[in-house]
Write a protein that holds these residues in place. Structure first.
Motif, mmCIF file in Angstrom:
data_model
loop_
_atom_site.group_PDB
_atom_site.id
_atom_site.type_symbol
_atom_site.label_atom_id
_atom_site.label_comp_id
_atom_site.label_asym_id
_atom_site.label_seq_id
_atom_site.Cartn_x
_atom_site.Cartn_y
_atom_site.Cartn_z
ATOM 1 N N MET A 1 0.825 -1.184 0.000
ATOM 2 C CA MET A 1 0.000 0.000 0.000
ATOM 3 C C MET A 1 0.871 1.250 0.000
ATOM 4 S SD MET A 1 -2.988 -1.094 2.637
ATOM 5 C CE MET A 1 -4.186 0.057 2.046
ATOM 6 N N VAL A 2 1.879 1.266 0.837
ATOM 7 C CA VAL A 2 2.757 2.435 0.904
ATOM 8 C C VAL A 2 3.467 2.634 -0.434
ATOM 9 C CG1 VAL A 2 4.761 3.457 2.055
ATOM 10 C CG2 VAL A 2 3.030 2.278 3.401
ATOM 11 N N ALA A 3 3.897 1.548 -1.041
ATOM 12 C CA ALA A 3 4.562 1.656 -2.338
ATOM 13 C C ALA A 3 3.626 2.270 -3.379
ATOM 14 C CB ALA A 3 5.038 0.282 -2.798
ATOM 15 N N LEU B 1 -0.056 5.392 8.641
ATOM 16 C CA LEU B 1 0.851 6.071 9.568
ATOM 17 C C LEU B 1 2.266 6.123 8.995
ATOM 18 C CD1 LEU B 1 -0.332 4.634 13.011
ATOM 19 C CD2 LEU B 1 -0.705 6.946 12.104
ATOM 20 N N ALA B 2 2.712 5.041 8.379
ATOM 21 C CA ALA B 2 4.035 5.033 7.751
ATOM 22 C C ALA B 2 4.081 6.042 6.613
ATOM 23 C CB ALA B 2 4.365 3.636 7.242
ATOM 24 N N PHE B 3 3.038 6.080 5.806
ATOM 25 C CA PHE B 3 2.980 7.027 4.691
ATOM 26 C C PHE B 3 2.987 8.466 5.187
ATOM 27 C CE2 PHE B 3 0.600 9.626 1.649
ATOM 28 C CZ PHE B 3 1.448 9.510 0.559
ATOM 29 N N GLU B 4 2.273 8.741 6.271
ATOM 30 C CA GLU B 4 2.283 10.099 6.832
ATOM 31 C C GLU B 4 3.691 10.496 7.269
ATOM 32 O OE1 GLU B 4 -0.684 9.880 9.950
ATOM 33 O OE2 GLU B 4 -2.036 11.105 8.753
ATOM 34 N N GLU B 5 4.426 9.581 7.894
ATOM 35 C CA GLU B 5 5.791 9.882 8.320
ATOM 36 C C GLU B 5 6.706 10.094 7.123
ATOM 37 O OE1 GLU B 5 7.222 7.098 11.208
ATOM 38 O OE2 GLU B 5 5.545 7.485 12.556
ATOM 39 N N ILE B 6 6.542 9.306 6.081
ATOM 40 C CA ILE B 6 7.324 9.488 4.851
ATOM 41 C C ILE B 6 7.031 10.859 4.254
ATOM 42 C CG2 ILE B 6 7.568 8.694 2.461
ATOM 43 C CD1 ILE B 6 7.067 5.815 3.602
ATOM 44 N N GLN C 1 5.861 13.563 5.845
ATOM 45 C CA GLN C 1 6.410 14.606 6.714
ATOM 46 C C GLN C 1 7.908 14.766 6.514
ATOM 47 O OE1 GLN C 1 4.828 16.846 8.628
ATOM 48 N NE2 GLN C 1 2.990 15.994 7.707
ATOM 49 N N ARG C 2 8.607 13.675 6.357
ATOM 50 C CA ARG C 2 10.048 13.749 6.119
ATOM 51 C C ARG C 2 10.324 14.436 4.794
ATOM 52 N NH1 ARG C 2 14.316 11.581 3.625
ATOM 53 N NH2 ARG C 2 16.253 11.388 4.792
ATOM 54 N N SER C 3 9.570 14.087 3.763
ATOM 55 C CA SER C 3 9.754 14.721 2.462
ATOM 56 C C SER C 3 9.505 16.224 2.543
ATOM 57 C CB SER C 3 8.815 14.098 1.423
ATOM 58 O OG SER C 3 9.154 12.748 1.218
ATOM 59 N N LEU C 4 8.453 16.604 3.239
ATOM 60 C CA LEU C 4 8.147 18.028 3.396
ATOM 61 C C LEU C 4 9.252 18.760 4.149
ATOM 62 C CD1 LEU C 4 4.337 17.848 4.234
ATOM 63 C CD2 LEU C 4 5.371 18.772 2.152
ATOM 64 N N SER C 5 9.801 18.135 5.171
ATOM 65 C CA SER C 5 10.832 18.790 5.974
ATOM 66 C C SER C 5 12.124 19.000 5.188
ATOM 67 C CB SER C 5 11.105 18.004 7.256
ATOM 68 O OG SER C 5 11.734 16.782 6.966
ATOM 69 N N PHE C 6 12.380 18.160 4.189
ATOM 70 C CA PHE C 6 13.578 18.307 3.372
ATOM 71 C C PHE C 6 13.293 19.008 2.046
ATOM 72 C CE2 PHE C 6 15.064 14.935 6.189
ATOM 73 C CZ PHE C 6 16.327 15.410 6.501
ATOM 74 N N GLY C 7 12.060 19.475 1.857
ATOM 75 C CA GLY C 7 11.714 20.180 0.632
ATOM 76 C C GLY C 7 11.676 19.290 -0.592
ATOM 77 N N GLY D 1 0.491 13.113 -3.583
ATOM 78 C CA GLY D 1 -0.755 13.456 -2.900
ATOM 79 C C GLY D 1 -1.148 12.404 -1.876
ATOM 80 N N LEU D 2 -1.721 12.864 -0.794
ATOM 81 C CA LEU D 2 -2.140 11.969 0.265
ATOM 82 C C LEU D 2 -3.338 11.126 -0.155
ATOM 83 C CD1 LEU D 2 -1.960 14.255 3.402
ATOM 84 C CD2 LEU D 2 -0.508 12.313 2.906
ATOM 85 N N PRO D 3 -3.341 9.855 0.186
ATOM 86 C CA PRO D 3 -4.524 9.033 -0.062
ATOM 87 C C PRO D 3 -5.595 9.413 0.962
ATOM 88 C CG PRO D 3 -2.905 7.781 1.157
ATOM 89 C CD PRO D 3 -2.267 9.109 0.821
ATOM 90 N N PRO D 4 -6.820 9.039 0.720
ATOM 91 C CA PRO D 4 -7.854 9.321 1.725
ATOM 92 C C PRO D 4 -7.550 8.594 3.016
ATOM 93 C CG PRO D 4 -8.677 7.851 0.004
ATOM 94 C CD PRO D 4 -7.309 8.297 -0.424
ATOM 95 N N GLU D 5 -7.898 9.198 4.138
ATOM 96 C CA GLU D 5 -7.654 8.566 5.433
ATOM 97 C C GLU D 5 -8.447 7.275 5.546
ATOM 98 O OE1 GLU D 5 -7.363 10.411 9.139
ATOM 99 O OE2 GLU D 5 -6.873 12.342 8.303
ATOM 100 N N PRO D 6 -7.835 6.245 6.176
ATOM 101 C CA PRO D 6 -8.560 4.978 6.338
ATOM 102 C C PRO D 6 -9.729 5.146 7.314
ATOM 103 C CG PRO D 6 -6.453 4.918 7.486
ATOM 104 C CD PRO D 6 -6.506 6.215 6.736
#
Length: 95
Positions: free
Chosen positions: A1-3, A71-76, A78-84, A89-94
């Protein structure tokens, strides 16, 4: 799913002889940037699997596999955003 959510090629699901062999089969070898990105994604997924294991053992609560993947996707993300870095796009919340 994350992939799927991140646009990466999914890691092999069949167990290898060792975690090291599975890890090597999971990451691309031709592009250093892609290798680092995929390794980071795998680390975030396994970290969230570990946290779910602890949640079940110590808190007697559980999430679905979709929620853990999210949750793993959200952390990925957030990390991407922090490094620019570019963010998919975010998938719909489960549910």
């Amino acid at each position: 799913m994350v992939a799927t959510w991140t646009g990466e090629v999914a890691a092999p699901t069949a167990p290898s002889a060792s975690v090291d062999a599975w890890w090597d089969a999971s990451i691309p070898h031709d592009d250093k940037t892609a290798r680092r990105r995929m390794s980071g994604h795998l680390i975030y997924v396994w970290w969230n699997v570990w946290k779910e294991r602890n949640r079940r053992i110590f808190n007697l609560t559980r999430l679905t596999y979709v929620e853990v993947a999210y949750l793993a996707f959200e952390e990925i993300t957030q990390r991407s955003l922090s490094f620019g870095l570019p963010v998919v796009g975010l998938p719909p919340e489960p549910d």
